[in-house]
Structure formats: structure tokens, C-alpha cells
Design a protein around this motif. Structure first.
Motif, PDB file in Angstrom:
ATOM      1  N   VAL A  83      -2.105   9.253  15.304  1.00 39.79           N
ATOM      2  CA  VAL A  83      -1.406  11.089  15.550  1.00 39.79           C
ATOM      3  C   VAL A  83      -2.673  11.836  14.801  1.00 39.79           C
ATOM      4  N   PHE A  84      -3.120  13.023  15.404  1.00 43.40           N
ATOM      5  CA  PHE A  84      -3.412  14.021  15.111  1.00 43.40           C
ATOM      6  C   PHE A  84      -3.029  15.160  14.694  1.00 43.40           C
ATOM      7  N   PRO A  85      -2.788  16.289  14.938  1.00 41.81           N
ATOM      8  CA  PRO A  85      -2.469  17.667  14.940  1.00 41.81           C
ATOM      9  C   PRO A  85      -3.184  18.517  15.251  1.00 41.81           C
ATOM     10  N   LEU A 128      -6.386  17.779   4.941  1.00 40.88           N
ATOM     11  CA  LEU A 128      -5.763  18.864   4.753  1.00 40.88           C
ATOM     12  C   LEU A 128      -5.884  19.241   5.908  1.00 40.88           C
ATOM     13  N   ASP A 129      -7.188  18.852   6.704  1.00 42.21           N
ATOM     14  CA  ASP A 129      -8.440  19.603   7.375  1.00 42.21           C
ATOM     15  C   ASP A 129      -7.538  19.885   8.878  1.00 42.21           C
ATOM     16  N   PRO A 130      -7.074  20.029   9.226  1.00 42.71           N
ATOM     17  CA  PRO A 130      -6.034  19.974   9.868  1.00 42.71           C
ATOM     18  C   PRO A 130      -5.623  21.620   9.871  1.00 42.71           C
ATOM     19  N   ALA A 206     -22.654  14.201  12.264  1.00 38.69           N
ATOM     20  CA  ALA A 206     -22.370  14.731  13.072  1.00 38.69           C
ATOM     21  C   ALA A 206     -21.505  14.301  14.573  1.00 38.69           C
ATOM     22  N   PHE A 207     -21.240  13.321  14.476  1.00 40.87           N
ATOM     23  CA  PHE A 207     -20.162  13.189  15.441  1.00 40.87           C
ATOM     24  C   PHE A 207     -18.761  13.281  15.584  1.00 40.87           C
ATOM     25  N   TYR A 208     -18.362  13.794  14.212  1.00 44.54           N
ATOM     26  CA  TYR A 208     -17.058  14.259  14.773  1.00 44.54           C
ATOM     27  C   TYR A 208     -16.963  15.566  15.869  1.00 44.54           C
ATOM     28  N   GLY A 209     -18.119  16.359  15.818  1.00 46.73           N
ATOM     29  CA  GLY A 209     -17.923  17.812  15.776  1.00 46.73           C
ATOM     30  C   GLY A 209     -16.829  17.765  17.518  1.00 46.73           C
ATOM     31  N   PRO A 210     -17.185  16.775  18.227  1.00 48.03           N
ATOM     32  CA  PRO A 210     -15.534  17.244  19.595  1.00 48.03           C
ATOM     33  C   PRO A 210     -14.443  17.117  18.668  1.00 48.03           C
ATOM     34  N   TYR A 211     -13.835  16.269  17.492  1.00 51.45           N
ATOM     35  CA  TYR A 211     -12.556  16.623  17.032  1.00 51.45           C
ATOM     36  C   TYR A 211     -12.683  17.894  16.867  1.00 51.45           C
ATOM     37  N   ARG A 212     -13.162  18.497  15.646  1.00 49.41           N
ATOM     38  CA  ARG A 212     -13.007  19.523  15.469  1.00 49.41           C
ATOM     39  C   ARG A 212     -12.880  20.619  16.288  1.00 49.41           C
ATOM     40  N   ALA A 284     -12.759  -0.088  12.558  1.00 55.39           N
ATOM     41  CA  ALA A 284     -14.334   1.226  12.624  1.00 55.39           C
ATOM     42  C   ALA A 284     -13.506   2.271  13.889  1.00 55.39           C
ATOM     43  N   PHE A 285     -13.670   2.779  13.367  1.00 56.63           N
ATOM     44  CA  PHE A 285     -13.318   4.762  14.261  1.00 56.63           C
ATOM     45  C   PHE A 285     -14.701   4.619  15.465  1.00 56.63           C
ATOM     46  N   GLN A 286     -14.470   4.536  16.373  1.00 54.08           N
ATOM     47  CA  GLN A 286     -14.880   5.134  17.347  1.00 54.08           C
ATOM     48  C   GLN A 286     -15.032   6.842  17.920  1.00 54.08           C
ATOM     49  N   VAL A 287     -15.345   7.537  16.782  1.00 53.56           N
ATOM     50  CA  VAL A 287     -15.266   8.734  16.658  1.00 53.56           C
ATOM     51  C   VAL A 287     -15.130   9.737  17.876  1.00 53.56           C
ATOM     52  N   SER A 288     -15.005  11.254  17.863  1.00 50.46           N
ATOM     53  CA  SER A 288     -15.809  12.336  19.677  1.00 50.46           C
ATOM     54  C   SER A 288     -16.196  12.080  19.665  1.00 50.46           C
TER      55      SER A 288
END
Ligand code: PBG
Length: 338
Positions: A83-85, A128-130, A206-212, A284-288
Motif C-alpha cells: 500500500v502506497f499513500p 518519507l517521500d509521500p 527514470a521509471f518511477y515517474g508515473p508513481y510520483r 522484483a518491483f515492476q514499477v510505475s
């Protein structure tokens, strides 16, 4: 490894074992099942669902819907949810104070999901980033990310998550020493059964873009304090592979029960190396960004969406992963016919 001796042509016909579905299934070396999936899920404080523009098919869920989704995970045979907030921008500050709020969104969602489906494991991101207005995973002083002060904040956060009923703490911050600090704190609080899955080899990607976008993360390089525009002083350099082995070794020594490589597909070589080297449960995390990339091509008609999803997930099994954290989890589980 022993190699079967090559038979002389025409006896050697590799295609013999590919001639029908039944024999292909019979000799298949790795198989993807719903039990391999951890459902990556974003929650928000409001009502209903809010679609994430850069991730077609993914929406932020209300706490109520997250509880419903937990029941769905159980039905689909998905063992766990990460879970991510998404936190309201007005509630963020330089130190991410709300990260350790026992009545905050994450703890509320964890309790609701555990109530709805106690059989489903819940994993929380310790980071802490969220919660920071600058979007970094650490506290900042004079433009530098502070390691040890950040760990104190992470321990406070991890403890409230564990007390809320979270089964797996997953520190994703990449500070040095945080796994040991969390493990010691859990033992001290009588929470010795809480597991730790460390984001052990996490790259500055760079693949975390959509998560942010999905969690409404503060924009790096802005915010209340002078801060760097990237995470390269704590996340790993994409050119490195031996360093990943050292990172993983450290986290195991510090008490991690499971380790993770992140991102996923662009780092399959690291997954394989880590599995071969440590024989630990490796995820493995298939990221955003991987999700977005695949969906963008499919929505343009350039890829067969269903087949590409399952093939991309299967690649992790082939690389030796114990499981995959993915936004495709419910969809893939449905296709796999749980
Ligand atoms: C931050 C965190 C990130 C992700 C999970 N936890 C982003 C980052 O490190 O900047 C990425 C997840 C994704 O892209 O799907 N602690």
C-alpha cells in the motif's frame, strides 16, 4: 551445469517439444501463478476512485475501496498487497511529520484491509517521500540528505505501521543502516513476527515517474528547503551491479527476511545475480514506468496487452524471482484464472 551431449542431425529436433500445447505445458521450466504477485495499490483520503492519468487502469482507492480490494485479492489468490499513500499537498512538510501518524491514511487503510481480509498480507512502504513537501525520502540540511536523522523518522514510521497490523515493512528509502534499526525497534516493541522486505538494490531510475504522479509526490528540487533535484546520493547508480550484491549482503546481515530489486524489467540481470548469489526470497518491483510503458504501447495498438502483461511478469520468474510487486496483479491473476 551438465550439458546433454549434442546428438547428430537429424535426431536433434528442438521443435519436437513445441508441437502442441500439452507438451509445451509439460516441459515448461517456470510458471507464473497468482501466488507470485504482490498487488501494488495507491490509497487516498477522499471518497471513491481517482484515476491516475499516466497509468491507465490504475486508480487511487479510498480506504473503503481498499478494504474491498483486499477481499478481491483473497478471492483472486493474490497473497499480499503493498500500500502506497497519496497525501494531500497541504498536509506535507519538510520533515514528513505525518509519516508516523498512527491515525493517518496508511494505518487506517492497513486496519481496514486486515479487518476485511485477515488472510491477505499487507506490506507498507517505509519512506518519507509521500509526506515531504520536497518529495525526498530523507530529511534535508544544507542541501544534503541526512542519513541517521532520517533513520529515526523511519523507525517511528515503521513502528506505527507494524502496530496498525502491517505484516511486512518494506523500507524503500536507501539510507544506510535502516534495516538494522527497524529490526532492533521491532524486537524491542515485541513485534518480532513483523517481516522486513528491504528495497535492497534500488536504483535512481527514470521509471518511477508515473508513481510520483500517482502519489502526488512533491517535485524534487522544490519545496520548503533547499534540496537536490534527484535521488542520486542515496539510490544506486544504474551502471552498477557488484554494488547491488554488497547492498543486498548488508541488508541480509542487518536482518532483512526478503530482499527486492527495483526497478524490474530493466534490472533482470540484477535479479538473477542476487538470486544466484544469496538464494534468498528475492522480489522484483515492476514499477510505475514499466506499467505505463506497456500500457501506452498497447493502447496505441502496438502490443497485445494481455500477452505482453503475462510475458513481462513471467520474465521475473525465469530470472529466479520469488515474486513480483506489480500494478497488474489483479488483472494478471484474473487472466491466470485463479
Ligand atoms: C519512494 C518510492 C518510490 C517508489 C516506491 N517507493 C519512488 C522513488 O523512490 O522515487 C516507486 C514505485 C513505482 O514507480 O511504481 N520511497
Amino acid at each position: 551445469m551438465t550439458q546433454a551431449p549434442l546428438a547428430a542431425y537429424p535426431a536433434l529436433r528442438m521443435r519436437r517439444l513445441r508441437q502442441a500445447d500439452w507438451v509445451r505445458r509439460l516441459v515448461r521450466e517456470t510458471v507464473l501463478t497468482p501466488a507470485d504477485l504482490i498487488w501494488s495499490m495507491v490509497v487516498h483520503e477522499g471518497e471513491g476512485e481517482v484515476p491516475v492519468a499516466s497509468m491507465p487502469g490504475v486508480a487511487r482507492l479510498s480506504v473503503k475501496e481498499a478494504a474491498k480490494a483486499a477481499r478481491e485479492a483473497k478471492t483472486l489468490g493474490i497473497p499480499a498487497i503493498a500500500v502506497f499513500p497519496h497525501i494531500d499537498g497541504a498536509k506535507k512538510d519538510a520533515t514528513g511529520s505525518l509519516a508516523a501518524d498512527p491515525n493517518g491514511l496508511v494505518c487506517t487503510a492497513v486496519k481496514a484491509m486486515k479487518d476485511a481480509a485477515p488472510e491477505v498480507g499487507i506490506m507498507c512502504d517505509v519512506a518519507l517521500d509521500p509526506f515531504t513537501d520536497h518529495g525526498h525520502d530523507g530529511l534535508i540540511e544544507g542541501g544534503r540528505i541526512l542519513n541517521d536523522a532520517t533513520i529515526e523518522a523511519l523507525v517511528a514510521q515503521g513502528l506505527v505501521q507494524a502496530q496498525a497490523g502491517c505484516d511486512i515493512l518494506a523500507p524503500s528509502d536507501m539510507m544506510d543502516g535502516r534495516v538494522a534499526a527497524l529490526r532492533t525497534a521491532l524486537e524491542g516493541a515485541g513485534l518480532q513476527d513483523v517481516m522486513i522486505m528491504s528495497y535492497a538494490a534500488k536504483y535512481a531510475s527514470a521509471f518511477y515517474g508515473p508513481y510520483r504522479d500517482a502519489i502526488g509526490s512533491g517535485k524534487l528540487g522544490t519545496g520548503s528547503v533547499d534540496n537536490p533535484g534527484d535521488k542520486k546520493t542515496y539510490q544506486m547508480d544504474p551502471g552498477n551491479t557488484d554494488e547491488a550484491i554488497r547492498e543486498v549482503a548488508l541488508d541480509i546481515a542487518e536482518g532483512a527476511d526478503m530482499v527486492m530489486v527495483k526497478p524490474g524489467l530493466p534490472y533482470l540481470d540484477i535479479v538473477r545475480r542476487v538470486v544466484d548469489e544469496f538464494r534468498m526470497p528475492t522480489f522484483a518491483f515492476q514499477v510505475s514506468g514499466e506499467y505505463a510503458m506497456l500500457m501506452a504501447a498497447a493502447r496505441n495498438g502496438w502490443l497485445d496487452e494481455d500477452r505482453a502483461i503475462l510475458e513481462s511478469l513471467g520474465a521475473f520468474k525465469r530470472a529466479g524471482a520469488a515474486g513480483i510487486i506489480t500494478y497488474f496483479a489483479p488483472r494478471a491473476a484474473r487472466m491466470l484464472g485463479a
